[in-house]
Design an enzyme around this catalytic site. Structure first.
Site, PDB file in Angstrom:
ATOM      1  N   ALA A  83       3.665  -5.231   0.118  1.00 14.98           N
ATOM      2  CA  ALA A  83       2.777  -5.575  -1.006  1.00 14.98           C
ATOM      3  C   ALA A  83       2.275  -7.006  -0.855  1.00 14.98           C
ATOM      4  O   ALA A  83       3.055  -7.928  -0.634  1.00 14.98           O
ATOM      5  CB  ALA A  83       3.516  -5.412  -2.323  1.00 14.98           C
ATOM      6  N   GLY A 131       0.653  -8.857  -5.626  1.00 13.03           N
ATOM      7  CA  GLY A 131       1.638  -9.468  -6.486  1.00 13.03           C
ATOM      8  C   GLY A 131       2.143  -8.545  -7.571  1.00 13.03           C
ATOM      9  O   GLY A 131       2.042  -7.323  -7.470  1.00 13.03           O
ATOM     10  N   GLU A 151      -7.078  -9.486  -9.878  1.00 14.24           N
ATOM     11  CA  GLU A 151      -7.419  -8.329  -9.030  1.00 14.24           C
ATOM     12  C   GLU A 151      -8.283  -7.371  -9.827  1.00 14.24           C
ATOM     13  O   GLU A 151      -8.502  -7.540 -11.038  1.00 14.24           O
ATOM     14  CB  GLU A 151      -6.139  -7.639  -8.544  1.00 14.24           C
ATOM     15  N   ASP A 202       8.342  12.128   1.865  1.00 16.92           N
ATOM     16  CA  ASP A 202       9.603  12.880   1.886  1.00 16.92           C
ATOM     17  C   ASP A 202      10.168  13.108   0.477  1.00 16.92           C
ATOM     18  O   ASP A 202      10.666  14.194   0.169  1.00 16.92           O
ATOM     19  CB  ASP A 202      10.657  12.134   2.727  1.00 16.92           C
ATOM     20  N   HIS A 243      -7.532   2.269  -1.414  1.00 18.72           N
ATOM     21  CA  HIS A 243      -7.790   0.830  -1.496  1.00 18.72           C
ATOM     22  C   HIS A 243      -9.115   0.554  -0.781  1.00 18.72           C
ATOM     23  O   HIS A 243      -9.326   1.029   0.336  1.00 18.72           O
ATOM     24  CB  HIS A 243      -6.663   0.054  -0.822  1.00 18.72           C
ATOM     25  N   ARG A 252     -10.717   0.107  -8.510  1.00 16.77           N
ATOM     26  CA  ARG A 252     -10.726   0.471  -7.080  1.00 16.77           C
ATOM     27  C   ARG A 252     -11.529   1.720  -6.755  1.00 16.77           C
ATOM     28  O   ARG A 252     -12.143   1.805  -5.696  1.00 16.77           O
ATOM     29  CB  ARG A 252      -9.299   0.701  -6.607  1.00 16.77           C
ATOM     30  N   HIS A 272      -3.870   4.513  -0.345  1.00 18.09           N
ATOM     31  CA  HIS A 272      -3.033   3.351  -0.647  1.00 18.09           C
ATOM     32  C   HIS A 272      -1.838   3.700  -1.530  1.00 18.09           C
ATOM     33  O   HIS A 272      -0.746   3.199  -1.296  1.00 18.09           O
ATOM     34  CB  HIS A 272      -3.913   2.312  -1.344  1.00 18.09           C
ATOM     35  N   GLU A 289       7.101   4.656  -6.851  1.00 16.47           N
ATOM     36  CA  GLU A 289       5.911   5.420  -6.449  1.00 16.47           C
ATOM     37  C   GLU A 289       6.184   6.916  -6.366  1.00 16.47           C
ATOM     38  O   GLU A 289       5.289   7.732  -6.600  1.00 16.47           O
ATOM     39  CB  GLU A 289       5.377   4.898  -5.108  1.00 16.47           C
ATOM     40  N   ARG A 301      -4.560   3.729 -10.909  1.00 17.92           N
ATOM     41  CA  ARG A 301      -3.598   2.644 -11.139  1.00 17.92           C
ATOM     42  C   ARG A 301      -4.288   1.284 -11.189  1.00 17.92           C
ATOM     43  O   ARG A 301      -5.122   0.962 -10.334  1.00 17.92           O
ATOM     44  CB  ARG A 301      -2.585   2.643  -9.993  1.00 17.92           C
TER      45      ARG A 301
HETATM   46  C1  SIN Z   1      -3.589  -5.617  -2.968  1.00 18.10           C
HETATM   47  O1  SIN Z   1      -3.026  -6.671  -2.683  1.00 18.10           O
HETATM   48  O2  SIN Z   1      -4.798  -5.469  -2.938  1.00 18.10           O
HETATM   49  C2  SIN Z   1      -2.743  -4.455  -3.355  1.00 18.10           C
HETATM   50  C3  SIN Z   1      -2.140  -4.653  -4.661  1.00 18.10           C
HETATM   51  C4  SIN Z   1      -1.792  -3.343  -5.273  1.00 18.10           C
HETATM   52  O3  SIN Z   1      -2.083  -2.298  -4.710  1.00 18.10           O
HETATM   53  O4  SIN Z   1      -1.250  -3.337  -6.377  1.00 18.10           O
END
Ligand code: SIN
Length: 577
Positions: free
Chosen positions: A64, A67, A132, A231, A252, A298, A357, A381, A392
């Site tokens: 990751a 953050g 973000e 899995d 992503h 996204r 992603h 996850e 998400r």
């Molecule tokens: C990213 O750093 O773009 C991913 C962060 C995330 O998927 O929560």
């Protein structure tokens, strides 16, 4: 076997009585944020074992970059974080899950700081917060610029190692959950595992916590590490767990597109620092598409890139970071990756492309992390709490891992007692297959390509239907095999989960969030229902059940699998929970 839905209960034949046996109160399957946080919590009472598929730190968590989101800044509020999460989730979030996780988040972040996690701060000691996609405030806490996952993983491993009653098993492949019987909703008794040195081992546990992460590797293009082969979802499905919302795979928008190289993530935080997306003519296209431009949710950014590629051709668009003067200090990990391809973000445009992603769906849990199977909890996850809805919000998943991991730990510790954990005589009998030998690499790469092309960012009913037909056929000669190595079990798991994703996507007849459905040319685009429902799949049923809440699991309300309740198409407000 006629379809993937008749998949057998166990991947291998065994008699537990003939195998080495290990006993514990709490068995945690997975060593990412959710698994380790659960293990630390459950160590309050009883003996705990953690099984990691690879080394302890080879997890999606460690990869990751962005953050941990949390409303801790004085200019932010929990209500604003809740509102952004709900907006990203496109009407499908469980408000109770969102409320719980956003509210408990700041305490859990403070706790991990108290355990020694170093978050980035400015000269005056104030935390630095990033921004973000989909966030209307800067609330993403990070470490080492873009190394948040590495630092979080380190902190949790150190904490887990400090507990005498936690045993950490690495390179321990979990093949299947063991259940009391093969009947519906049978209690989980532990797991069948395999280790390259010790072979098959049975681990019996009072409580099993499933924290085996995501499914990115079922797609040809993915930001996930090699271990993310779905899995956990597959073995829970075989055991009879309810699997929710599998159609929602988050793509992503920006992974590095260099043919032959793994799709390294270029964090959304880079766009949060002002990077622009450019088409082949050097034109910045996102401001025309969404008011948040490059920081739109996204699904919007990923679809916009796909449209650009369809219009202009080519395999990637460009990320322009040339005006971000502090790139090297803010994103040292990404900078090093770019350098290894002789790219300098100060002068070069970076070729980027979307990639799978995050698995938004997974094993359905209530707000205490309980699944429909007694003794089985699920976190992170691999689970579906309803927090993410249909899409998400960035950096909400490490937060979910911390909050729900703590709850799972509490649950498991409450169940630990002094009575011994007893073994059970479980037997799996499987006939040897008459089908031809398989080239496993070929099945794996065909599956990954099909998922990318037929069940990727933009889907059509015809392409999804084709994928379902192919997977049913491939399943007939792949899922009947008995493998003795992880590569074989992984392909069986990936095929099971790929089929679930494609089938779930085909069943959802309208676009919502990360599920973008394009009508076939002869058809008109169906309108989205006002109150979308969650789809729930269980082994043995060929169509989903629908519910308006993930977090209410009441077995008495789940109709017989012979009488599935189809999603209402004309009256979408109806729900059955
Ligand atoms: C990213 O750093 O773009 C991913 C962060 C995330 O998927 O929560």
């Amino acid at each position: 076997m006629n379809s993937i839905f008749d998949t057998r209960r166990y991947l291998i034949p065994f008699r537990t009585g003939l195998l080495p046996q290990i006993f514990c109160d709490t068995l945690v399957l997975g060593s990412g944020v959710a698994g380790l946080r659960s293990a630390i919590g459950s160590s309050a009472k009883g003996q705990v074992i953690v099984c990691a598929k690879d080394s302890l730190d080879h997890t999606n968590t460690a990869w990751a970059q962005g953050g941990i989101a949390g409303a801790m800044h004085r200019d932010d509020t929990v209500e604003a974080h809740i509102a952004d999460t709900l907006t990203a989730g496109a009407g499908l979030c469980d408000i109770d899950a969102v409320d719980l996780i956003c509210r408990q988040g700041p305490n859990r972040i403070q706790e991990i700081i108290d355990w020694g996690m170093q978050l980035d701060r400015d000269e005056s000691g104030e935390f630095l917060v990033g921004r973000e996609g989909g966030h209307n405030a800067s609330r993403v806490y990070h470490s080492g610029g873009d190394a948040t996952g590495i630092e979080l993983q380190r902190t949790l491993i150190d904490k887990a190692k400090s507990k005498d009653n936690i045993r950490l098993f690495d390179h321990c492949f979990v093949i299947d959950l063991l259940t009391q019987s093969n009947k519906e909703n049978a209690p989980v008794l532990g797991a069948m595992t395999w280790h390259p040195k010790y072979g098959l081992q049975v681990i019996w546990a009072r409580t099993t916590i499933l924290a085996m992460g995501g499914a990115g590797q079922v797609y040809r293009e993915t930001s996930n590490p090699r271990v993310a082969t779905a899995d956990g979802i597959a073995l829970a499905y075989r055991a009879g767990a309810q699997i929710a919302d599998m159609e929602f795979i988050q793509f992503h928008p920006t992974t590095l597109y260099i043919p032959g190289a793994a799709r390294a993530l270029i964090s959304e935080a880079v766009r949060g620092e002002g990077a622009h997306l450019l088409d082949h003519a050097g034109h910045r296209f996102m401001p025309e598409i969404h008011e948040l431009a490059e920081l739109a949710p996204r699904d919007v950014v990923a679809s916009a890139i796909v449209s650009q590629l369809a219009q202009q051709g080519g395999k990637h668009v460009w990320l322009d970071c040339r005006h971000i003067h502090h790139f090297k200090s803010r994103f040292p990990g990404i900078y090093n990756t770019l350098q290894s391809f002789e790219l300098d973000p100060a002068t070069d445009l970076i070729p980027v492309h979307p990639a799978a992603h995050y698995a938004i769906g997974g094993v359905r849990t209530d707000l205490r992390t309980r699944t429909n199977l007694p003794n089985l909890l699920a976190v992170g996850e691999v689970s579906c709490t309803g927090l993410h809805g249909a899409n998400r919000l960035a950096s909400n998943s490490l937060l979910e891992g911390l909050v729900m991991g703590a709850i799972a730990g509490e649950e498991a510790a409450n169940r630990a007692d002094t009575s011994p954990v007893l073994p059970s005589q479980t037997v799996s009998v499987i006939e040897h297959s008459n089908h031809a030998e398989l080239d496993l690499d070929d099945v794996r790469s065909s599956l990954r390509s099909t998922m990318w092309i037929n069940a990727g960012i933009e889907r059509t009913p015809t392409k999804l239907d084709d994928a379902c037909t192919m997977f049913d056929l491939w399943g007939r000669y792949t899922l009947d095999k008995i493998f003795e190595v992880p590569e074989g079990w992984e392909v069986q798991n990936m095929l099971t989960v790929g089929a679930l994703i494609a089938r779930a996507a085909l069943s959802r007849s309208h676009s919502i969030g990360a599920h973008q459905l394009i009508a076939d040319p002869a058809q008109s685009q169906p309108s989205s229902p006002q109150n979308p429902l969650h789809s729930i799949w269980t082994r043995g049923s060929t169509s989903p059940l629908y519910t308006n809440r993930i977090s209410t699991i009441d077995n008495s309300e789940i109709p017989d699998s012979q009488q599935p309740i189809a999603e209402p198409k004309s009256n979408p407000g109806v729900s059955n929970n």
